[in-house]
Motif scaffolding. Sequence first.
Motif, mmCIF file in Angstrom:
data_model
loop_
_atom_site.group_PDB
_atom_site.id
_atom_site.type_symbol
_atom_site.label_atom_id
_atom_site.label_comp_id
_atom_site.label_asym_id
_atom_site.label_seq_id
_atom_site.Cartn_x
_atom_site.Cartn_y
_atom_site.Cartn_z
ATOM 1 N N THR A 1 94.049 68.485 27.129
ATOM 2 C CA THR A 1 93.053 69.089 28.009
ATOM 3 C C THR A 1 92.010 69.864 27.218
ATOM 4 O OG1 THR A 1 94.785 69.310 29.688
ATOM 5 C CG2 THR A 1 92.743 70.515 30.070
ATOM 6 N N LEU A 2 92.447 70.586 26.196
ATOM 7 C CA LEU A 2 91.495 71.292 25.344
ATOM 8 C C LEU A 2 90.495 70.334 24.699
ATOM 9 C CD1 LEU A 2 93.569 74.006 23.433
ATOM 10 C CD2 LEU A 2 91.615 74.400 24.937
ATOM 11 N N GLY B 1 87.800 71.503 26.995
ATOM 12 C CA GLY B 1 87.772 72.809 26.343
ATOM 13 C C GLY B 1 86.431 73.512 26.386
ATOM 14 N N SER B 2 85.343 72.738 26.357
ATOM 15 C CA SER B 2 84.013 73.367 26.374
ATOM 16 C C SER B 2 83.306 73.175 27.718
ATOM 17 C CB SER B 2 83.143 72.784 25.249
ATOM 18 O OG SER B 2 82.973 71.390 25.408
ATOM 19 N N GLY C 1 95.343 74.576 29.411
ATOM 20 C CA GLY C 1 94.331 74.024 28.523
ATOM 21 C C GLY C 1 92.936 74.125 29.098
ATOM 22 N N SER D 1 90.134 78.490 26.982
ATOM 23 C CA SER D 1 88.882 78.756 26.281
ATOM 24 C C SER D 1 87.859 79.402 27.214
ATOM 25 C CB SER D 1 88.317 77.472 25.678
ATOM 26 O OG SER D 1 88.078 76.505 26.672
ATOM 27 N N ALA E 1 83.170 78.614 24.026
ATOM 28 C CA ALA E 1 84.321 77.911 24.604
ATOM 29 C C ALA E 1 84.716 76.725 23.745
ATOM 30 C CB ALA E 1 84.005 77.465 26.031
ATOM 31 N N GLY E 2 83.722 75.989 23.225
ATOM 32 C CA GLY E 2 84.030 74.850 22.374
ATOM 33 C C GLY E 2 84.735 75.249 21.096
ATOM 34 N N SER F 1 88.270 76.516 21.850
ATOM 35 C CA SER F 1 89.169 75.407 22.155
ATOM 36 C C SER F 1 89.646 74.733 20.875
ATOM 37 C CB SER F 1 88.486 74.389 23.075
ATOM 38 O OG SER F 1 87.453 73.704 22.403
ATOM 39 N N THR F 2 88.788 74.658 19.852
ATOM 40 C CA THR F 2 89.192 74.091 18.567
ATOM 41 C C THR F 2 90.262 74.947 17.904
ATOM 42 O OG1 THR F 2 87.015 73.079 18.237
ATOM 43 C CG2 THR F 2 88.382 73.393 16.274
ATOM 44 N N TYR G 1 92.399 76.799 19.420
ATOM 45 C CA TYR G 1 93.647 76.597 20.154
ATOM 46 C C TYR G 1 94.229 75.203 19.947
ATOM 47 C CZ TYR G 1 93.651 81.059 22.602
ATOM 48 O OH TYR G 1 93.725 82.397 22.898
ATOM 49 N N VAL G 2 93.395 74.210 19.671
ATOM 50 C CA VAL G 2 93.925 72.881 19.348
ATOM 51 C C VAL G 2 94.772 72.962 18.083
ATOM 52 C CG1 VAL G 2 93.278 70.606 18.447
ATOM 53 C CG2 VAL G 2 92.199 71.471 20.514
#
Length: 412
Positions: free
Chosen positions: A72-73, A77-78, A124, A128, A345-346, A349-350, A352-353
């Motif tokens: 989902t991220l 994610g963004s 997910g 972010s 947010a992008g 999310s990276t 957190y990935v």
Amino acid sequence: MTTTISPPTESTSRPRLGRGAAFTLIAVIIATFLGASATPTPLYEHYQQLWGFSSLASTLVFGIYALALLATLLTAGSLSDHIGRRPVLLGALALEAVSLALFASADGLTILLIARVVQGVATGAAISALGSALIDLERTPGRGSIINSVAPTVGLAVGAVGSSLISEHLPRPTSTVYLVLLVLVVLEILGVWAAPETSGGRPGAWQSLRPTLAVPREARTMIALTAPCLIAVWALGGFYLSLGPALARNALDVHSSLIGAIMVATLTGFGAAAVLTFRKLGGRTVMLIGTTALVLGVAVTLIGAETSSAVLILVGTAVAGIGFGAGFQGTILTVMPLAENHERAGLLSTVYVIAYLANSLPALLAGYLVGKVGLVDTTRGYGALVMVLAAAALIGLLVTGERKVEAVSVSE
């Protein structure tokens, strides 16, 4: 195809939360999502009694959540940078409510796995957007990053201990805690509905759903520098959340869900305390503290497991918890300021990935190895891996030097 997003318009009839109240609400929602993710950990013993749960099953339940979160991220994610924070959060909270209802009604491993997938998708989608909203709403620069580091660790601690206490002292141990969380999530949906939008949106919503890692050019070198620390921190967290209770029961011969919850709470509680204690220090300094604490804490924990010493296990877990909190905080402090508002947010999310890959894959491998070589040998190998990663990050920071790290923070 390009999607044009107009600035959000707020209904004059809809109740509005002030900026300060919205900031607090977002922090509580972060803690709720992470707390809900830790809720199954103390229940593994109950599941074992009901369904014959194995170590591999417990790591699978944990790992499938993390993998769903990752997928989902990579896609959504963004998304909140494009369509706004509120729509994404409302959808994510609705999915979280569905997952909690599934958990409460689960009668076997299949429903439990489905619930974890839905929960992973919800978290997910939200994580972010939540972190970015905190920074959008902060009144003091840096406060959003600090809360973004504290809230997850507090949520994990409260979720683990709360789940254990509720399951041991209230009826229907495998469903009551999820119903309590469901009520909280419904209240949070109402809160987000009343909260202000903090992102005006921008074109490209459909394109943003293509799996990608969004890292601004200015942040790429810093991501590479902080990755070993980030991986070590979250690999350790994955172990505690999946196999921590089994390790505690095996080493200490204590058969209570509370002992596993105490281990998780010790790790994450000291992590939260570290974030607050080191909040005024620079990111590099915080990561140096974190990597050092990780190496020392894991070493002491392993000695405690070998000697069946509850004191050493808890002391080691506490020291490792300092590394857990400081390592993640240092990453956030050094990486997130390098992103513009529409890139937050992008980039988050990276981060957190990377974190959840480290959180899930080693834990899944550990669950498999427990059945092959046993819990003790698996714990030794896992601990050694975390210490090697933390030591590599520590050496990298020392070799790179403070001036070079500061230079990366202002230019690429």
